[in-house]
Design a protein around this motif. Structure first.
Motif, PDB file in Angstrom:
ATOM      1  N   UNK A 237      49.431 104.851  90.117  1.00  0.00           N
ATOM      2  CA  UNK A 237      48.019 104.769  90.464  1.00  0.00           C
ATOM      3  C   UNK A 237      47.504 106.082  91.065  1.00  0.00           C
ATOM      4  N   UNK A 238      48.352 106.827  91.760  1.00  0.00           N
ATOM      5  CA  UNK A 238      47.932 108.088  92.377  1.00  0.00           C
ATOM      6  C   UNK A 238      47.668 109.183  91.355  1.00  0.00           C
ATOM      7  N   UNK A 239      48.008 108.925  90.081  1.00  0.00           N
ATOM      8  CA  UNK A 239      47.705 109.879  89.030  1.00  0.00           C
ATOM      9  C   UNK A 239      48.891 110.641  88.467  1.00  0.00           C
ATOM     10  N   UNK A 240      50.039 110.578  89.112  1.00  0.00           N
ATOM     11  CA  UNK A 240      51.193 111.311  88.590  1.00  0.00           C
ATOM     12  C   UNK A 240      52.082 110.398  87.749  1.00  0.00           C
ATOM     13  N   UNK A 241      52.882 111.024  86.898  1.00  0.00           N
ATOM     14  CA  UNK A 241      53.820 110.307  86.035  1.00  0.00           C
ATOM     15  C   UNK A 241      55.206 110.889  86.235  1.00  0.00           C
ATOM     16  N   UNK A 242      56.208 110.040  86.060  1.00  0.00           N
ATOM     17  CA  UNK A 242      57.593 110.485  86.111  1.00  0.00           C
ATOM     18  C   UNK A 242      58.308 109.984  84.865  1.00  0.00           C
ATOM     19  N   UNK A 243      59.187 110.836  84.332  1.00  0.00           N
ATOM     20  CA  UNK A 243      60.038 110.468  83.205  1.00  0.00           C
ATOM     21  C   UNK A 243      61.446 110.207  83.717  1.00  0.00           C
ATOM     22  N   UNK A 244      62.091 109.190  83.149  1.00  0.00           N
ATOM     23  CA  UNK A 244      63.462 108.852  83.480  1.00  0.00           C
ATOM     24  C   UNK A 244      64.269 108.884  82.191  1.00  0.00           C
ATOM     25  N   UNK A 245      65.390 109.589  82.216  1.00  0.00           N
ATOM     26  CA  UNK A 245      66.225 109.753  81.029  1.00  0.00           C
ATOM     27  C   UNK A 245      67.373 108.755  81.037  1.00  0.00           C
ATOM     28  N   UNK A 246      67.889 108.484  79.856  1.00  0.00           N
ATOM     29  CA  UNK A 246      69.051 107.624  79.655  1.00  0.00           C
ATOM     30  C   UNK A 246      68.832 106.224  80.238  1.00  0.00           C
ATOM     31  N   UNK A 247      67.662 105.665  79.990  1.00  0.00           N
ATOM     32  CA  UNK A 247      67.348 104.313  80.438  1.00  0.00           C
ATOM     33  C   UNK A 247      67.683 103.350  79.295  1.00  0.00           C
ATOM     34  N   UNK A 248      68.662 102.476  79.484  1.00  0.00           N
ATOM     35  CA  UNK A 248      69.010 101.528  78.430  1.00  0.00           C
ATOM     36  C   UNK A 248      67.845 100.567  78.155  1.00  0.00           C
ATOM     37  N   UNK A 249      67.728 100.098  76.920  1.00  0.00           N
ATOM     38  CA  UNK A 249      66.636  99.185  76.569  1.00  0.00           C
ATOM     39  C   UNK A 249      66.572  97.942  77.452  1.00  0.00           C
ATOM     40  N   UNK A 250      67.735  97.416  77.863  1.00  0.00           N
ATOM     41  CA  UNK A 250      67.715  96.206  78.682  1.00  0.00           C
ATOM     42  C   UNK A 250      67.116  96.458  80.072  1.00  0.00           C
ATOM     43  N   UNK A 251      67.275  97.657  80.636  1.00  0.00           N
ATOM     44  CA  UNK A 251      66.670  97.969  81.930  1.00  0.00           C
ATOM     45  C   UNK A 251      65.165  98.125  81.802  1.00  0.00           C
ATOM     46  N   UNK A 252      64.719  98.737  80.717  1.00  0.00           N
ATOM     47  CA  UNK A 252      63.272  98.833  80.489  1.00  0.00           C
ATOM     48  C   UNK A 252      62.681  97.433  80.331  1.00  0.00           C
TER      49      UNK A 252
ATOM     50  N   UNK B 113      60.609 105.125  75.023  1.00  0.00           N
ATOM     51  CA  UNK B 113      60.962 105.638  73.700  1.00  0.00           C
ATOM     52  C   UNK B 113      62.419 105.276  73.440  1.00  0.00           C
ATOM     53  N   UNK B 114      62.645 104.323  72.549  1.00  0.00           N
ATOM     54  CA  UNK B 114      64.008 103.873  72.264  1.00  0.00           C
ATOM     55  C   UNK B 114      64.873 104.959  71.646  1.00  0.00           C
ATOM     56  N   UNK B 115      64.263 105.849  70.878  1.00  0.00           N
ATOM     57  CA  UNK B 115      65.028 106.922  70.222  1.00  0.00           C
ATOM     58  C   UNK B 115      65.680 107.855  71.231  1.00  0.00           C
ATOM     59  N   UNK B 116      64.971 108.154  72.315  1.00  0.00           N
ATOM     60  CA  UNK B 116      65.483 109.100  73.316  1.00  0.00           C
ATOM     61  C   UNK B 116      65.935 108.407  74.601  1.00  0.00           C
ATOM     62  N   UNK B 117      65.709 107.098  74.718  1.00  0.00           N
ATOM     63  CA  UNK B 117      66.025 106.319  75.922  1.00  0.00           C
ATOM     64  C   UNK B 117      65.302 106.887  77.141  1.00  0.00           C
ATOM     65  N   UNK B 118      64.073 107.356  76.914  1.00  0.00           N
ATOM     66  CA  UNK B 118      63.260 107.919  77.985  1.00  0.00           C
ATOM     67  C   UNK B 118      62.166 106.928  78.374  1.00  0.00           C
ATOM     68  N   UNK B 119      62.029 106.712  79.680  1.00  0.00           N
ATOM     69  CA  UNK B 119      60.988 105.831  80.195  1.00  0.00           C
ATOM     70  C   UNK B 119      60.033 106.678  81.044  1.00  0.00           C
ATOM     71  N   UNK B 120      58.754 106.450  80.874  1.00  0.00           N
ATOM     72  CA  UNK B 120      57.728 107.153  81.657  1.00  0.00           C
ATOM     73  C   UNK B 120      56.946 106.120  82.455  1.00  0.00           C
TER      74      UNK B 120
END
Length: 62
Positions: free
Chosen positions: A28-43, A17-24
């Protein structure tokens, strides 16, 4: 957040999400993690990586 399926033995999908700089990352094991303040170039680099699992382990694991 729109999730994009990726070709990986460890990761199912990656969303950004570019608006919040959040990457999810959905694993495969079924869980998800969110990462905050991820710049667009790293995504973008994550999405271009040949091996998503290696990219994740190199940058997001202790």
């Amino acid at each position: 957040m729109q999730m994009v399926r990726v070709n990986s033995s460890a990761i199912v999908a990656i969303g950004y999400d570019e608006q919040t700089a959040r990457m999810r990352i959905q694993f495969q094991q079924g869980h998800s993690y969110d990462f905050c303040q991820v710049p667009p170039n790293l995504h973008a680099a994550f999405m271009r990586a040949y091996s998503k699992g290696i990219y994740y382990n190199d940058r997001y694991q202790c």
